[in-house]
Motif scaffolding. Sequence first.
Motif, PDB file in Angstrom:
ATOM      1  N   VAL A 188      75.822 -15.667  81.236  1.00 36.77           N
ATOM      2  CA  VAL A 188      76.026 -14.331  80.656  1.00 36.77           C
ATOM      3  C   VAL A 188      77.040 -14.413  79.521  1.00 36.77           C
ATOM      4  N   PHE A 189      78.117 -15.160  79.750  1.00 38.21           N
ATOM      5  CA  PHE A 189      79.131 -15.323  78.711  1.00 38.21           C
ATOM      6  C   PHE A 189      78.524 -15.990  77.478  1.00 38.21           C
ATOM      7  N   ALA A 190      77.737 -17.052  77.687  1.00 30.83           N
ATOM      8  CA  ALA A 190      77.115 -17.776  76.568  1.00 30.83           C
ATOM      9  C   ALA A 190      76.168 -16.871  75.794  1.00 30.83           C
ATOM     10  N   LYS A 191      75.413 -16.038  76.502  1.00 28.21           N
ATOM     11  CA  LYS A 191      74.500 -15.101  75.835  1.00 28.21           C
ATOM     12  C   LYS A 191      75.271 -14.178  74.910  1.00 28.21           C
ATOM     13  N   TRP A 192      76.362 -13.601  75.395  1.00 30.62           N
ATOM     14  CA  TRP A 192      77.128 -12.660  74.589  1.00 30.62           C
ATOM     15  C   TRP A 192      77.925 -13.368  73.495  1.00 30.62           C
ATOM     16  N   GLU A 193      78.334 -14.599  73.735  1.00 29.10           N
ATOM     17  CA  GLU A 193      78.991 -15.373  72.681  1.00 29.10           C
ATOM     18  C   GLU A 193      78.018 -15.571  71.514  1.00 29.10           C
ATOM     19  N   ARG A 194      76.757 -15.896  71.827  1.00 28.20           N
ATOM     20  CA  ARG A 194      75.736 -16.081  70.798  1.00 28.20           C
ATOM     21  C   ARG A 194      75.500 -14.771  70.036  1.00 28.20           C
ATOM     22  N   ILE A 195      75.447 -13.658  70.759  1.00 28.41           N
ATOM     23  CA  ILE A 195      75.262 -12.353  70.110  1.00 28.41           C
ATOM     24  C   ILE A 195      76.427 -12.058  69.171  1.00 28.41           C
ATOM     25  N   ALA A 196      77.648 -12.339  69.622  1.00 32.15           N
ATOM     26  CA  ALA A 196      78.837 -12.094  68.794  1.00 32.15           C
ATOM     27  C   ALA A 196      78.808 -12.973  67.542  1.00 32.15           C
ATOM     28  N   LYS A 197      78.451 -14.252  67.701  1.00 32.56           N
ATOM     29  CA  LYS A 197      78.381 -15.154  66.548  1.00 32.56           C
ATOM     30  C   LYS A 197      77.323 -14.681  65.560  1.00 32.56           C
ATOM     31  N   ASP A 198      76.162 -14.294  66.075  1.00 32.46           N
ATOM     32  CA  ASP A 198      75.101 -13.795  65.202  1.00 32.46           C
ATOM     33  C   ASP A 198      75.541 -12.539  64.462  1.00 32.46           C
ATOM     34  N   ASN A 199      76.261 -11.665  65.159  1.00 30.94           N
ATOM     35  CA  ASN A 199      76.753 -10.436  64.544  1.00 30.94           C
ATOM     36  C   ASN A 199      77.730 -10.757  63.417  1.00 30.94           C
ATOM     37  N   LEU A 200      78.667 -11.667  63.667  1.00 32.03           N
ATOM     38  CA  LEU A 200      79.624 -12.035  62.623  1.00 32.03           C
ATOM     39  C   LEU A 200      78.926 -12.670  61.425  1.00 32.03           C
ATOM     40  N   ALA A 201      77.917 -13.488  61.679  1.00 34.38           N
ATOM     41  CA  ALA A 201      77.172 -14.108  60.580  1.00 34.38           C
ATOM     42  C   ALA A 201      76.437 -13.049  59.762  1.00 34.38           C
ATOM     43  N   ALA A 202      75.870 -12.054  60.429  1.00 36.80           N
ATOM     44  CA  ALA A 202      75.171 -10.979  59.722  1.00 36.80           C
ATOM     45  C   ALA A 202      76.146 -10.156  58.884  1.00 36.80           C
ATOM     46  N   VAL A 203      77.317  -9.889  59.417  1.00 38.69           N
ATOM     47  CA  VAL A 203      78.328  -9.140  58.664  1.00 38.69           C
ATOM     48  C   VAL A 203      78.735  -9.929  57.426  1.00 38.69           C
ATOM     49  N   GLU A 204      78.950 -11.229  57.585  1.00 38.08           N
ATOM     50  CA  GLU A 204      79.330 -12.061  56.447  1.00 38.08           C
ATOM     51  C   GLU A 204      78.221 -12.088  55.396  1.00 38.08           C
ATOM     52  N   ARG A 205      76.983 -12.202  55.839  1.00 43.07           N
ATOM     53  CA  ARG A 205      75.855 -12.196  54.901  1.00 43.07           C
ATOM     54  C   ARG A 205      75.777 -10.859  54.164  1.00 43.07           C
ATOM     55  N   GLY A 206      76.006  -9.777  54.879  1.00 44.47           N
ATOM     56  CA  GLY A 206      76.010  -8.462  54.245  1.00 44.47           C
ATOM     57  C   GLY A 206      77.093  -8.340  53.190  1.00 44.47           C
ATOM     58  N   ARG A 207      78.251  -8.896  53.485  1.00 42.71           N
ATOM     59  CA  ARG A 207      79.348  -8.864  52.499  1.00 42.71           C
ATOM     60  C   ARG A 207      79.004  -9.683  51.265  1.00 42.71           C
ATOM     61  N   GLU A 208      78.362 -10.835  51.488  1.00 48.32           N
ATOM     62  CA  GLU A 208      77.948 -11.659  50.351  1.00 48.32           C
ATOM     63  C   GLU A 208      76.941 -10.907  49.480  1.00 48.32           C
ATOM     64  N   LEU A 209      75.975 -10.262  50.117  1.00 47.95           N
ATOM     65  CA  LEU A 209      74.977  -9.508  49.364  1.00 47.95           C
ATOM     66  C   LEU A 209      75.604  -8.331  48.634  1.00 47.95           C
ATOM     67  N   ALA A 210      76.570  -7.671  49.272  1.00 48.81           N
ATOM     68  CA  ALA A 210      77.265  -6.553  48.628  1.00 48.81           C
ATOM     69  C   ALA A 210      78.038  -7.035  47.401  1.00 48.81           C
ATOM     70  N   ALA A 211      78.590  -8.243  47.472  1.00 46.17           N
ATOM     71  CA  ALA A 211      79.323  -8.787  46.320  1.00 46.17           C
ATOM     72  C   ALA A 211      78.381  -9.022  45.148  1.00 46.17           C
ATOM     73  N   TYR A 212      77.183  -9.539  45.423  1.00 48.55           N
ATOM     74  CA  TYR A 212      76.200  -9.704  44.351  1.00 48.55           C
ATOM     75  C   TYR A 212      75.868  -8.350  43.742  1.00 48.55           C
ATOM     76  N   ASP A 213      75.645  -7.360  44.597  1.00 46.92           N
ATOM     77  CA  ASP A 213      75.299  -6.018  44.130  1.00 46.92           C
ATOM     78  C   ASP A 213      76.423  -5.431  43.285  1.00 46.92           C
ATOM     79  N   ALA A 214      77.663  -5.614  43.726  1.00 45.24           N
ATOM     80  CA  ALA A 214      78.807  -5.070  42.988  1.00 45.24           C
ATOM     81  C   ALA A 214      78.925  -5.688  41.599  1.00 45.24           C
ATOM     82  N   ARG A 215      78.488  -6.938  41.483  1.00 52.92           N
ATOM     83  CA  ARG A 215      78.529  -7.604  40.170  1.00 52.92           C
ATOM     84  C   ARG A 215      77.279  -7.300  39.345  1.00 52.92           C
TER      85      ARG A 215
END
Length: 94
Positions: free
Chosen positions: A39-66
Motif C-alpha cells: 500500500v505504501f509503495a502504491k501511494w509512493e508511486r502516485i506521489a512521484k507521478d503527481n510531482l512529475a506531472a506538476v513539474e511537466r506542467g511548470r515546464e510547459l507553462a514556462a514555454y507558454d509564458a515565453r
Amino acid sequence: MSEQPWTIESIRDALGNPLLAQRFPSEINKAPAHELLGVFAKWERIAKDNLAAVERGRELAAYDARGEEPPGEWIDVTDRVLAEAERARARGAA
C-alpha cells in the motif's frame, strides 16, 4: 524529494489533492500488516507521478509564458473531447 526517503507525511504532502491526501492515510491505517509495504509503495508511486506531472506542467507553462511552442509532437483532440462531452450530455450524464 528524490534524495530523501519517502514518509507518510511527504507522500501526503506530494499528493496535493485534499481527497487523495485523506484517502492515503485511510488506506495505510486499514491495511493488514502483510499488505502495508504494498500500500505504501502504491501511494509512493502516485506521489512521484503527481510531482512529475506538476513539474511537466511548470515546464510547459514556462514555454507558454515565453510565447514558445512546447517541445514534442502535440495532437489536437479538441473535437473528439467536445463530441464525447456532447454524447455524455445527451445521455444525461452532465
